[in-house]
Design an enzyme around this catalytic site. Structure first.
Site, PDB file in Angstrom:
ATOM      1  N   HIS A  15       0.841  -1.204   0.000  1.00 49.00           N
ATOM      2  CA  HIS A  15       0.000   0.000   0.000  1.00 49.00           C
ATOM      3  C   HIS A  15       0.874   1.252   0.000  1.00 49.00           C
ATOM      4  CE1 HIS A  15      -4.071   1.861   1.153  1.00 49.00           C
ATOM      5  NE2 HIS A  15      -3.228   2.876   1.001  1.00 49.00           N
ATOM      6  N   HIS A  17       1.122   4.938  -2.346  1.00 52.51           N
ATOM      7  CA  HIS A  17       0.604   5.753  -3.450  1.00 52.51           C
ATOM      8  C   HIS A  17       1.757   6.389  -4.208  1.00 52.51           C
ATOM      9  CE1 HIS A  17      -3.709   5.793  -2.167  1.00 52.51           C
ATOM     10  NE2 HIS A  17      -3.148   5.470  -1.013  1.00 52.51           N
ATOM     11  N   GLY A 174      -9.967   7.875  -1.328  1.00 53.46           N
ATOM     12  CA  GLY A 174     -10.530   9.204  -1.113  1.00 53.46           C
ATOM     13  C   GLY A 174     -11.407   9.237   0.123  1.00 53.46           C
ATOM     14  N   HIS A 201     -10.109   1.123  -0.121  1.00 56.23           N
ATOM     15  CA  HIS A 201      -9.878   1.911   1.092  1.00 56.23           C
ATOM     16  C   HIS A 201     -11.200   2.002   1.851  1.00 56.23           C
ATOM     17  CE1 HIS A 201      -6.202   3.518  -0.829  1.00 56.23           C
ATOM     18  NE2 HIS A 201      -5.911   4.183   0.266  1.00 56.23           N
ATOM     19  N   GLU A 204     -10.749   3.414   7.042  1.00 51.63           N
ATOM     20  CA  GLU A 204      -9.641   4.335   7.323  1.00 51.63           C
ATOM     21  C   GLU A 204     -10.177   5.484   8.167  1.00 51.63           C
ATOM     22  OE1 GLU A 204      -8.009   6.312   3.901  1.00 51.63           O
ATOM     23  OE2 GLU A 204      -6.189   6.938   4.958  1.00 51.63           O
ATOM     24  N   ASP A 282       1.790   3.815   2.844  1.00 49.94           N
ATOM     25  CA  ASP A 282       0.756   4.740   2.348  1.00 49.94           C
ATOM     26  C   ASP A 282       1.387   5.889   1.546  1.00 49.94           C
ATOM     27  OD1 ASP A 282      -1.896   5.287   1.942  1.00 49.94           O
ATOM     28  OD2 ASP A 282      -2.225   6.317   3.847  1.00 49.94           O
ATOM     29  N   ASP A 283       1.865   6.931   2.220  1.00 50.56           N
ATOM     30  CA  ASP A 283       2.379   8.130   1.528  1.00 50.56           C
ATOM     31  C   ASP A 283       3.736   8.545   2.090  1.00 50.56           C
ATOM     32  OD1 ASP A 283      -0.018   8.587  -0.085  1.00 50.56           O
ATOM     33  OD2 ASP A 283      -0.974   9.012   1.835  1.00 50.56           O
TER      34      ASP A 283
HETATM   35 ZN   LIG Z   1      -3.957   4.812   0.833  1.00 44.72          ZN
END
Ligand SMILES: [Zn+2]
Length: 342
Positions: A15, A17, A174, A201, A204, A282-283
């Site tokens: 996971h 992005h 989103g 997703h 979350e 994730d990010d």
């Molecule tokens: Zn994500």
């Protein structure tokens, strides 16, 4: 295990992005090249605006922090560059199996790029990085962002089917509240026999009914985060019984206030309750982290033993949408530590 040992371990990230993995320096340079105004004159200063390192008010606020990075990417060359660099960074973290996800709508919007052209640039970026000798297998996942509306969702499904040979999976992301899973059952239908893995997703920012409905109605193999699965024992049982894998991202969940403190993240408890838990970033570009950091958090704050770190990694290999033969080869070549730790 020392921090250096954690860094050296072969790892899996399911996971991550692409748009959240862009280096700060690259955001700075691409924005300058494209003449996009930035709120800062130096990379160091930009970090103050771009890096999310303490909890934001809501998930929506964190998504707002994406705007600076999103507007930096305006050409196919830029898409190729961020892909190459994301793969370089994965290799540097000793990630050997990785799935990078992107939203074509989000990625292509600022520069008015064609979605197919961006897909082309992403595949070229991977070829370029692998040709340079980076030893990591990378699959791509296409995402539609719920806040772009149903037409965008349909268009993204058609895009994914057109590129099914270049993708390994499909995702919905989103904002979650007000976007119940059942709404997307029909639009996802054409993906059912496509060979693409489905992850969504949910759980979350949404309470337990969201991941419950996602599992019951959409039938995903994996949930992005699935944090709130932990807040209802019935939903925990459902996810365990259906063998749905959770792509958990402890630091990200803390920064978006999914948990009040990292130590209260339920990844360790769920793993011990028999849920297929995995650890992911994730990010990393926006949050200034890498997967080694998440392993360290799991060990120091969530009480993961070496055997549990190995267990989560085995879960990730098993749940990866990459082809089985590719996974088996990587497992044999890089993941000997799993046998020693478990
Ligand atoms: Zn994500």
């Amino acid at each position: 295990m020392s921090d250096e040992d954690l860094r050296a371990l072969a790892k899996v990230d399911l996971h991550r992005h692409l748009e959240g993995a862009i280096r700060l320096q690259t955001v700075f340079e691409l924005s300058r090249e494209a003449g996009v105004p930035l709120p800062a004159d130096t990379v160091e200063d930009l970090a103050r605006y771009m890096l999310v390192q303490s909890p934001v008010e809501s998930l929506e606020d964190a998504l707002g922090a994406f705007a600076i990075t999103q507007h930096a990417v305006r050409t196919y060359d830029a898409v190729r560059r961020i892909t190459v660099e994301a793969i370089e960074d994965l290799a540097a973290e000793r990630v050997r199996l990785a799935e990078l996800r992107f939203s074509p709508h989000f990625l292509c919007e600022p520069g008015g790029l064609h979605w197919d052209g961006a897909m082309e640039a992403i595949v070229e970026g991977r070829e370029q990085a692998l040709a340079a000798g980076h030893d990591v297998v990378v699959g791509f996942i296409a995402i539609f962002s719920r806040d772009y509306g149903m037409e965008s969702a349909e268009r993204t499904v058609v895009f994914a089917l057109r590129h099914r040979e270049r993708l390994v999976g499909f995702d919905i992301a989103g904002p979650e509240l007000g976007f119940p899973p059942a709404r997307y059952a029909r639009v996802l239908e054409p993906l059912r026999d496509s060979g693409l893995g489905l992850t969504v997703h949910y759980g979350e920012s949404g309470p337990p009914p969201y991941p419950r409905e996602a599992v019951e109605v959409l039938g995903p193999a994996r949930l992005g985060h699935g944090l709130s699965v932990a807040w209802d024992p019935d939903v925990t049982s459902l996810v365990r019984d259906r063998a749905v894998t959770l792509e958990m991202c402890p630091t990200s969940n803390w920064l978006t206030k999914g948990v009040p403190t990292v130590a209260e993240h339920p990844a360790g408890r769920l793993l011990r309750e028999g849920v297929s838990v995995t650890l992911n970033t994730d990010d990393p570009g926006l949050m200034g982290i890498d997967l080694t950091n998440e392993f360290r958090v799991a060990r120091d704050q969530l009480g993961f033993t070496n055997a549990e770190l190995a267990h989560a990694t085995e879960n990730a290999i098993a749940a990866s949408f990459l082809p089985a033969d590719v996974k088996a080869e990587a497992r044999a070549r890089h993941f000997g530590w799993l046998d020693r730790a478990s």
